[in-house]
Write an enzyme that holds these catalytic residues in place. Structure first.
Site, short mmCIF file in Angstrom:
data_model
loop_
_atom_site.label_atom_id
_atom_site.label_comp_id
_atom_site.label_asym_id
_atom_site.label_seq_id
_atom_site.Cartn_x
_atom_site.Cartn_y
_atom_site.Cartn_z
CG HIS A 181 -1.79 -0.81 1.26
ND1 HIS A 181 -1.73 -2.44 1.75
CD2 HIS A 181 -3.38 -0.88 0.99
CE1 HIS A 181 -2.90 -2.89 1.61
NE2 HIS A 181 -3.83 -2.10 1.04
CG ASP A 251 -4.09 -5.21 -3.84
OD1 ASP A 251 -5.20 -4.54 -3.83
OD2 ASP A 251 -3.41 -5.65 -3.03
#
Length: 277
Positions: A181, A251
């Site tokens: 992330h 993702d």
């Protein structure tokens, strides 16, 4: 109008005018919801209904409702345990743990389906290797066979509630110290060291898995590109070697782990070229 390849987020608890315009674009397939999009069950149902009313075929609506620290919709939804809590039951009673996984998978999916949500991106099938803090208690267990058994049970519960499971984060985020992330995540293991990480996918695919989410982790011993942009991982391994025929989802392309791959349009093209749906 057919659905396209892109799932996007929205800002708030209802659709803005410009968001309605975005969602009408042929490149869009659906919406992923976050905590910012939720205040109550009634509000969520209204939001989902407004999204569905925009297109035919209807747009997909998804969320990350794993349990534990990744549960976007809270009260009045049931607070679900972290998957590690299910895995810990295996220490004393493996059958009880498997039963709990199935029932929690059903409960999670049933509550979402009652509000019209199509998909929860769950379960996490990364192994608990004690390396990746971003995974941590989101993982069922350190043992691959245990993870596989519990994940298949969780998927079975979801299926009984009318929802397809999404196994993530292929091929693994368990061996990368950095959180994808935030920045580029690297796992320096070679293929032989990843065998256990692939076992849950093998078992779930054999049991009828419908979707896989691919991580942004780079495995430089095998490919210099993140797995989400890697034809080798997606087409050669997931499609050909593991014989997966369901949906392959990257993702989040807004994550820090792929910022260096260029502007958003190039990231999308890279994921699609590699074989993501």
């Amino acid at each position: 109008m057919s659905l396209g390849p892109l799932m996007i987020g929205i800002e708030g608890e209802s659709l803005r005018r410009e968001e309605r315009e975005w969602l009408a674009h042929p490149a869009i397939c659906g919406v992923i919801l976050f905590s910012r999009n939720f205040t109550s069950r009634g509000q969520l149902c209204s939001l989902v209904e407004s999204i569905r009313a925009l297109r035919s075929p209807e747009l997909l609506v998804a969320v990350d409702q794993e349990g534990g620290r990744v549960q976007r919709f809270q009260d009045p939804f049931t607070v679900l345990p972290a998957m590690r809590e299910i895995g810990l039951l295996c220490l004393n009673d493996a059958a009880r743990a498997e039963d709990a996984a199935e029932k929690i998978g059903w409960l999670m999916a049933a509550e979402l389906r009652a509000c019209g949500v199509d998909m929860s991106f769950a379960p996490v099938v990364d192994l608990d290797r004690g390396v990746a803090s971003v995974i941590g208690d989101r993982a069922f267990h350190a043992d691959a066979e245990t993870v596989a058994t519990l994940a298949v049970a969780f998927m079975r519960g979801m299926r009984h509630a009318g929802m397809a499971a999404t196994a993530k984060h292929f091929p693994s985020h368990a061996g990368a110290l950095i959180d994808s992330h935030e920045a580029l995540a690297v796992d320096r293991r070679d293929y032989s060291e990843l065998y256990d990480d692939l076992i849950p996918y093998q078992r779930m695919i054999s049991a009828g898995l419908h979707a896989v989410m691919v991580s942004h982790v780079v495995f430089p011993a095998l490919d210099e590109r993140p797995a989400s942009f890697s034809h080798w991982w997606i087409s050669e391994q997931l499609r050909s070697q593991l014989r997966f025929t369901g949906a392959i989802i990257s993702d989040d392309l807004g994550m820090g782990g792929v910022e260096s791959a260029g502007p958003m349009t190039e990231r999308m093209r890279s994921a699609l070229r590699a074989g993501c749906d």
